[in-house]
Design a protein around this motif. Sequence first.
Motif, PDB file in Angstrom:
ATOM      1  N   SER A  10      18.627  52.244  36.005  1.00 55.61           N
ATOM      2  CA  SER A  10      18.143  51.130  36.834  1.00 55.61           C
ATOM      3  C   SER A  10      19.089  50.884  38.004  1.00 55.61           C
ATOM      4  CB  SER A  10      18.023  49.860  35.989  1.00 55.61           C
ATOM      5  OG  SER A  10      19.314  49.425  35.571  1.00 55.61           O
ATOM      6  N   GLY A  11      18.588  50.115  38.988  1.00 61.24           N
ATOM      7  CA  GLY A  11      19.417  49.789  40.147  1.00 61.24           C
ATOM      8  C   GLY A  11      20.594  48.920  39.783  1.00 61.24           C
ATOM      9  N   ASN A  12      20.407  47.956  38.879  1.00 58.75           N
ATOM     10  CA  ASN A  12      21.501  47.084  38.449  1.00 58.75           C
ATOM     11  C   ASN A  12      22.613  47.883  37.775  1.00 58.75           C
ATOM     12  OD1 ASN A  12      20.501  44.709  39.458  1.00 58.75           O
ATOM     13  ND2 ASN A  12      19.527  44.057  37.524  1.00 58.75           N
ATOM     14  N   GLU A  13      22.220  48.894  36.983  1.00 59.41           N
ATOM     15  CA  GLU A  13      23.235  49.725  36.311  1.00 59.41           C
ATOM     16  C   GLU A  13      24.080  50.470  37.329  1.00 59.41           C
ATOM     17  OE1 GLU A  13      20.874  52.086  33.699  1.00 59.41           O
ATOM     18  OE2 GLU A  13      21.156  50.737  31.982  1.00 59.41           O
ATOM     19  N   ARG A  14      23.423  50.969  38.373  1.00 60.54           N
ATOM     20  CA  ARG A  14      24.186  51.686  39.411  1.00 60.54           C
ATOM     21  C   ARG A  14      25.134  50.729  40.132  1.00 60.54           C
ATOM     22  NH1 ARG A  14      19.277  54.629  40.096  1.00 60.54           N
ATOM     23  NH2 ARG A  14      18.530  53.083  41.630  1.00 60.54           N
ATOM     24  N   ALA A  15      24.646  49.519  40.458  1.00 55.93           N
ATOM     25  CA  ALA A  15      25.497  48.537  41.142  1.00 55.93           C
ATOM     26  C   ALA A  15      26.641  48.097  40.238  1.00 55.93           C
ATOM     27  CB  ALA A  15      24.651  47.327  41.563  1.00 55.93           C
ATOM     28  N   GLY A  16      26.328  47.876  38.961  1.00 54.83           N
ATOM     29  CA  GLY A  16      27.361  47.483  38.017  1.00 54.83           C
ATOM     30  C   GLY A  16      28.416  48.562  37.854  1.00 54.83           C
ATOM     31  N   GLU A  67      42.504  40.425  41.403  1.00 55.69           N
ATOM     32  CA  GLU A  67      41.346  41.052  42.019  1.00 55.69           C
ATOM     33  C   GLU A  67      40.550  41.858  40.976  1.00 55.69           C
ATOM     34  OE1 GLU A  67      44.338  41.026  43.123  1.00 55.69           O
ATOM     35  OE2 GLU A  67      44.414  40.581  45.259  1.00 55.69           O
ATOM     36  N   ALA A  68      41.302  42.503  40.052  1.00 54.36           N
ATOM     37  CA  ALA A  68      40.638  43.292  39.015  1.00 54.36           C
ATOM     38  C   ALA A  68      39.801  42.397  38.113  1.00 54.36           C
ATOM     39  CB  ALA A  68      41.668  44.051  38.185  1.00 54.36           C
ATOM     40  N   ILE A  69      40.366  41.215  37.723  1.00 56.67           N
ATOM     41  CA  ILE A  69      39.642  40.306  36.837  1.00 56.67           C
ATOM     42  C   ILE A  69      38.369  39.812  37.518  1.00 56.67           C
ATOM     43  CG2 ILE A  69      39.720  38.033  35.735  1.00 56.67           C
ATOM     44  CD1 ILE A  69      42.735  38.558  35.233  1.00 56.67           C
ATOM     45  N   GLN A  70      38.481  39.459  38.808  1.00 54.14           N
ATOM     46  CA  GLN A  70      37.319  38.967  39.538  1.00 54.14           C
ATOM     47  C   GLN A  70      36.216  40.035  39.629  1.00 54.14           C
ATOM     48  OE1 GLN A  70      38.880  37.694  43.337  1.00 54.14           O
ATOM     49  NE2 GLN A  70      39.919  35.884  42.453  1.00 54.14           N
ATOM     50  N   GLU A  71      36.636  41.283  39.862  1.00 55.73           N
ATOM     51  CA  GLU A  71      35.645  42.352  40.021  1.00 55.73           C
ATOM     52  C   GLU A  71      34.996  42.722  38.684  1.00 55.73           C
ATOM     53  OE1 GLU A  71      33.319  44.239  42.517  1.00 55.73           O
ATOM     54  OE2 GLU A  71      35.119  43.184  43.226  1.00 55.73           O
ATOM     55  N   PHE A  72      35.791  42.653  37.604  1.00 56.66           N
ATOM     56  CA  PHE A  72      35.211  42.925  36.274  1.00 56.66           C
ATOM     57  C   PHE A  72      34.180  41.854  35.918  1.00 56.66           C
ATOM     58  CE2 PHE A  72      39.107  45.537  35.155  1.00 56.66           C
ATOM     59  CZ  PHE A  72      38.410  46.728  35.037  1.00 56.66           C
ATOM     60  N   GLU A  73      34.474  40.584  36.304  1.00 51.84           N
ATOM     61  CA  GLU A  73      33.523  39.501  36.045  1.00 51.84           C
ATOM     62  C   GLU A  73      32.245  39.698  36.855  1.00 51.84           C
ATOM     63  OE1 GLU A  73      35.878  36.094  36.998  1.00 51.84           O
ATOM     64  OE2 GLU A  73      36.650  35.874  34.926  1.00 51.84           O
ATOM     65  N   ARG A  74      32.390  40.198  38.097  1.00 50.87           N
ATOM     66  CA  ARG A  74      31.225  40.455  38.933  1.00 50.87           C
ATOM     67  C   ARG A  74      30.386  41.602  38.347  1.00 50.87           C
ATOM     68  NH1 ARG A  74      33.734  41.044  43.321  1.00 50.87           N
ATOM     69  NH2 ARG A  74      33.620  38.857  43.934  1.00 50.87           N
ATOM     70  N   ALA A  75      31.058  42.619  37.801  1.00 48.18           N
ATOM     71  CA  ALA A  75      30.350  43.755  37.212  1.00 48.18           C
ATOM     72  C   ALA A  75      29.487  43.310  36.035  1.00 48.18           C
ATOM     73  CB  ALA A  75      31.348  44.809  36.757  1.00 48.18           C
ATOM     74  N   GLN A  76      29.982  42.311  35.263  1.00 51.58           N
ATOM     75  CA  GLN A  76      29.216  41.828  34.113  1.00 51.58           C
ATOM     76  C   GLN A  76      27.855  41.281  34.517  1.00 51.58           C
ATOM     77  OE1 GLN A  76      31.381  40.102  30.409  1.00 51.58           O
ATOM     78  NE2 GLN A  76      32.344  39.161  32.224  1.00 51.58           N
ATOM     79  N   GLU A  77      27.818  40.677  35.704  1.00 54.15           N
ATOM     80  CA  GLU A  77      26.575  40.076  36.164  1.00 54.15           C
ATOM     81  C   GLU A  77      25.484  41.134  36.363  1.00 54.15           C
ATOM     82  OE1 GLU A  77      27.496  37.960  39.696  1.00 54.15           O
ATOM     83  OE2 GLU A  77      28.923  36.576  38.712  1.00 54.15           O
ATOM     84  N   LYS A 120      26.960  39.925  28.249  1.00 55.75           N
ATOM     85  CA  LYS A 120      28.415  39.836  28.108  1.00 55.75           C
ATOM     86  C   LYS A 120      28.917  41.214  27.743  1.00 55.75           C
ATOM     87  CE  LYS A 120      31.898  36.702  26.246  1.00 55.75           C
ATOM     88  NZ  LYS A 120      32.143  35.534  25.358  1.00 55.75           N
ATOM     89  N   ASP A 121      29.413  41.954  28.736  1.00 54.56           N
ATOM     90  CA  ASP A 121      29.742  43.374  28.554  1.00 54.56           C
ATOM     91  C   ASP A 121      31.084  43.519  27.843  1.00 54.56           C
ATOM     92  OD1 ASP A 121      29.041  46.242  29.347  1.00 54.56           O
ATOM     93  OD2 ASP A 121      31.092  46.032  30.116  1.00 54.56           O
ATOM     94  N   ALA A 122      31.111  44.240  26.730  1.00 55.65           N
ATOM     95  CA  ALA A 122      32.320  44.397  25.914  1.00 55.65           C
ATOM     96  C   ALA A 122      33.425  45.113  26.676  1.00 55.65           C
ATOM     97  CB  ALA A 122      31.979  45.158  24.639  1.00 55.65           C
ATOM     98  N   ALA A 123      33.072  46.110  27.467  1.00 54.70           N
ATOM     99  CA  ALA A 123      34.085  46.855  28.209  1.00 54.70           C
ATOM    100  C   ALA A 123      34.736  45.967  29.258  1.00 54.70           C
ATOM    101  CB  ALA A 123      33.447  48.085  28.859  1.00 54.70           C
ATOM    102  N   CYS A 124      33.907  45.182  29.974  1.00 61.65           N
ATOM    103  CA  CYS A 124      34.461  44.279  30.985  1.00 61.65           C
ATOM    104  C   CYS A 124      35.354  43.229  30.329  1.00 61.65           C
ATOM    105  CB  CYS A 124      33.327  43.588  31.744  1.00 61.65           C
ATOM    106  SG  CYS A 124      32.387  44.700  32.825  1.00 61.65           S
TER     107      CYS A 124
END
Length: 720
Positions: free
Chosen positions: A649-655, A673-683, A688-692
Amino acid sequence: MKNQKFFLPFLLSVIIPVFILVIFGFLGISEVWNRKISDSFFLLLPSHHTFSKDVVIVDIDEQSLAQYADNPDLGRWPWKRTVYPILFSYIQMGGPKQILVDILFTESSEDDSSLAEANRSFPNISHAVNFRTDISAGVDIKKDQNKRFEIPLPKDSPFPTFNTVSFPNGEIGQTTPHIHAVNIIPDSDGTLRRFAPFLKWGEAHYPTIAYQAFAGIDEIEPSLKKNSLVLTKKNQNSTYPLGKQGLIRSYFYSEKQIKEIPRYSAGGVLQSQTLIQTGQAESEADLIVPPGFFTDKIVLIGTSAAATHDDVVTPFGLFPGVIAQAVFASNMMENHVLYEIPEIWGGVFAVILLTISTYVLFFASHHWMRIVFPIFATAVFLISFYVCYRFDSVLPPSHFVTSFPVSYLLGYAYLTYIEGKDKRRYNNILRNLVDPSVVSHALEDLESLKKGGEWEITAFFSDVAGFSSISEELSPSELARLLNEYLSAMTEILKSNSGTLDKYIGDAIVGIFGAPLKNALHPELACKASLTMIQKLAELKESWVTKNDYTESARKMKIRIGLNCGPAKVGFMGTESLASYTMMGDTVNLASRLEAAAKDYGADILVSETIEAACNEHFQFRFLDRIRVKGKDQPVKIYSLLSTKEKQSGNERAGEMSYRKAFDFYNKQNWKEAIQEFERAQEFFGKKDAACQLLIKRCEVLFQEPPGENWDGVFSRTTK
């Protein structure tokens, strides 16, 4: 077991054939077969000797009898003895070395005086003597009356001994310059292959026609040395090998040469004599048989007419007896005789080849040698036989011809049985591990299958999350049913994708892709099988919910899968009676660690970077981390296998892009910056992504306790 491994092949391929040879030798079968088989070879091999140019035959043939059919003296057999002096006289005109008569004159006749007169006139005439085994046969002559014909040889010589001798009768015997025995001694099969240079009457030795042809009117000194006869003539030695009974194996040249032995019709000789007497011949060219044909020749006078009943069986077929005598005469004169190599050496030769064939059949690593060696062994035998033949020796052929086929057939039958037994055993093992279609291909090269090897494979490990809790909630029968249903479904998927079941460890499944049959697509097949298993488990859980089967925990069961590809040792390992096809090596260990690590990252299928690199064109992967597993110093990138490429899906590619950006901040120790970007990736992942969550917690810890400048960004796992 080890001794049996060597003993049985040796028993079947060497001991039994040798035992057969011993029995055949004891019964005398080998001797007969040796001569018959060698006869067959002699028919095919080119002759390397030429019949003596010094031997000719005057033949009383059918033409001679038919030509004088109206003559009372010559038109019937036997001819009157007055005819022979005419033959002798005409032949003597040519100046022959010797005249050897192959016709017996052992009975009295009113015409004996004419022959006696010829004997007195021609000192190079030799008359025939007949040796008999029956005591009453023939005309017994006292030995002292014929002592002048005896040959000085030891009394215990090996030559054939007879009870009675029929010498030329009366005046013929008293006046004959020389005598010779005309007996032939065929082998047990009736074929004439050997001749005796001497025959014994009591302790006295007398010459045969072959010896007399060699000796002529010269003085000969005979002696016996180590199974050989040595004849000294004019200070030159000729040695002849003696076989059983003092017989010599004749060299029969070729059928063509035998048929081309110079033979002149006795009728033609008599007619030529008439032409001279009547003055009708002005020169030798006008004569049917010129006397010059006999110059310096050994002349045999014999018969070939049917009425004389003097035919013998030779290796080349039926021939008149005088032909055989001419061959023997040529053999002695030219030393064209064969040495029969003792049978023991034929046996040794065969045993050597049998031993080599046993090694090739049972222990050689190259299977093509089993097909090539019989051809090679036969070629070695034929070449050896031919080389011996060229050196006037006969290699006993029956030992090889008899034992080698028996040895190879027994060995091959046993080998086929053993390989069939092994195939059945390995088939029973493999058919539970891999798809049946793979089994048949794998068993085509059983030796390679048994030996195993090291090559590229994909190692597969799966495990049920929280299975201990599930098992505690189920009765033993329900637990067994659940496991059987789950494992059967997963194993079927494994096999259908060319995977091999290594083993079950409780609820865990260990599989191999790319072995026992090598398959370049093993990473893709492993990925496909893993995704299918996840889908199949969802279907199973749905059916369990519908049927309200098992417990709530079982109906929510999840599995984790670890995949890694690389070189590994594969093959059957275990005992002879209990072995399984398995894999070993770092590639396998890493796959096992990945399966365990999948829990931390919330991944259903966790794979190594080698899997991702091999399959990223067909499957969608998500990068997760760089880790160092327990027991390994080399870090590895890990990925989650999400789906096939077309299902992304498109969301998976963006994530995925956001996650990689966050990981770059993480590697540069930019923790906020890493924490902020990992939180954005979860969206983008919509949950609630376990890896993030794992990486966010790790960044928070490292923010509080910075790792230092030498930190490489690799997380080291301390558990398996």
